[in-house]
Design a protein around this motif. Structure first.
Motif, PDB file in Angstrom:
ATOM      1  N   TYR A 126       7.929  -7.939  -8.663  1.00  0.00           N
ATOM      2  CA  TYR A 126       7.741  -9.163  -9.424  1.00  0.00           C
ATOM      3  C   TYR A 126       6.315  -9.324  -9.906  1.00  0.00           C
ATOM      4  O   TYR A 126       6.055 -10.054 -10.848  1.00  0.00           O
ATOM      5  CB  TYR A 126       8.154 -10.384  -8.598  1.00  0.00           C
ATOM      6  CG  TYR A 126       9.617 -10.705  -8.748  1.00  0.00           C
ATOM      7  CD1 TYR A 126      10.107 -11.249  -9.924  1.00  0.00           C
ATOM      8  CD2 TYR A 126      10.505 -10.444  -7.723  1.00  0.00           C
ATOM      9  CE1 TYR A 126      11.451 -11.530 -10.067  1.00  0.00           C
ATOM     10  CE2 TYR A 126      11.847 -10.728  -7.854  1.00  0.00           C
ATOM     11  CZ  TYR A 126      12.312 -11.265  -9.027  1.00  0.00           C
ATOM     12  OH  TYR A 126      13.637 -11.539  -9.180  1.00  0.00           O
ATOM     13  N   GLU A 127       5.340  -8.683  -9.271  1.00  0.00           N
ATOM     14  CA  GLU A 127       3.949  -8.802  -9.701  1.00  0.00           C
ATOM     15  C   GLU A 127       3.740  -8.242 -11.094  1.00  0.00           C
ATOM     16  O   GLU A 127       2.916  -8.722 -11.850  1.00  0.00           O
ATOM     17  CB  GLU A 127       3.022  -8.083  -8.717  1.00  0.00           C
ATOM     18  CG  GLU A 127       2.754  -8.851  -7.469  1.00  0.00           C
ATOM     19  CD  GLU A 127       1.827  -8.106  -6.526  1.00  0.00           C
ATOM     20  OE1 GLU A 127       1.262  -7.066  -6.927  1.00  0.00           O
ATOM     21  OE2 GLU A 127       1.665  -8.572  -5.387  1.00  0.00           O
ATOM     22  N   GLY A 128       4.486  -7.224 -11.456  1.00  0.00           N
ATOM     23  CA  GLY A 128       4.340  -6.622 -12.775  1.00  0.00           C
ATOM     24  C   GLY A 128       4.757  -7.545 -13.903  1.00  0.00           C
ATOM     25  O   GLY A 128       4.255  -7.451 -15.012  1.00  0.00           O
ATOM     26  N   ASN A 129       5.657  -8.478 -13.657  1.00  0.00           N
ATOM     27  CA  ASN A 129       6.165  -9.377 -14.691  1.00  0.00           C
ATOM     28  C   ASN A 129       5.451 -10.707 -14.746  1.00  0.00           C
ATOM     29  O   ASN A 129       5.682 -11.495 -15.642  1.00  0.00           O
ATOM     30  CB  ASN A 129       7.653  -9.645 -14.482  1.00  0.00           C
ATOM     31  CG  ASN A 129       8.489  -8.426 -14.796  1.00  0.00           C
ATOM     32  OD1 ASN A 129       8.017  -7.489 -15.411  1.00  0.00           O
ATOM     33  ND2 ASN A 129       9.728  -8.441 -14.356  1.00  0.00           N
ATOM     34  N   SER A 130       4.592 -10.978 -13.777  1.00  0.00           N
ATOM     35  CA  SER A 130       3.959 -12.287 -13.757  1.00  0.00           C
ATOM     36  C   SER A 130       2.824 -12.355 -14.772  1.00  0.00           C
ATOM     37  O   SER A 130       2.190 -11.359 -15.098  1.00  0.00           O
ATOM     38  CB  SER A 130       3.438 -12.606 -12.352  1.00  0.00           C
ATOM     39  OG  SER A 130       2.428 -11.692 -12.010  1.00  0.00           O
TER      40      SER A 130
END
Length: 142
Positions: A126-130
């Protein structure tokens, strides 16, 4: 946007929670010594109650014999034998309970580590999309 890898990780987490959650999550609320001591206390009371019920049944089955032969010496000797049997059985039962509950706690600890590793893996996905955490001054952006 939906990511197939994220969906697989979330499904895997949900399956793990459903399958192992009842065994892992309640155990990890305690320290190991607290968990084991509470279970040993429960084992002590359950063994004592079942032993007393067994003794009562045994006395009721042989009550005619006890009423015919009521010598204090024989009753004291019998009481000592019953006490020794109780203590020996209690020690064995508590040792077995200790081994079982220590193993259950260790199993739950390992399971919780696996669960946390899966959560961290999902969090990294999820860090990649934040969005970046920087904001501009004012209410409008240009």
């Amino acid at each position: 946007m939906l990511s197939e890898e994220k969906i697989k990780i979330m499904t895997n987490l949900a399956m793990f929670e459903k399958k192992e959650g009842n065994r892992i999550f309640p155990v990890n609320r305690y320290f190991k010594s607290d968990y084991i001591s509470s279970k040993l206390l429960r084992s002590f009371f359950s063994y004592t109650l079942s032993f007393l019920l067994g003794i009562v049944l045994w006395v009721f089955c042989d009550i005619e014999k006890w009423l015919n032969v009521m010598w204090i010496e024989s009753l004291i000797e019998l009481g000592m034998k019953v006490g020794v049997i109780y203590l020996a059985g209690l020690v064995v039962y508590l040792i077995i309970s200790l081994c079982i509950y220590a193993r259950r706690y260790d199993y739950a600890s390992r399971g919780m580590k696996v669960y946390m590793a899966k959560l961290k893996r999902l969090d990294k996905r999820y860090e990649g999309n934040s969005r970046p955490g920087t904001r501009t001054k004012g209410g409008r952006t240009q």
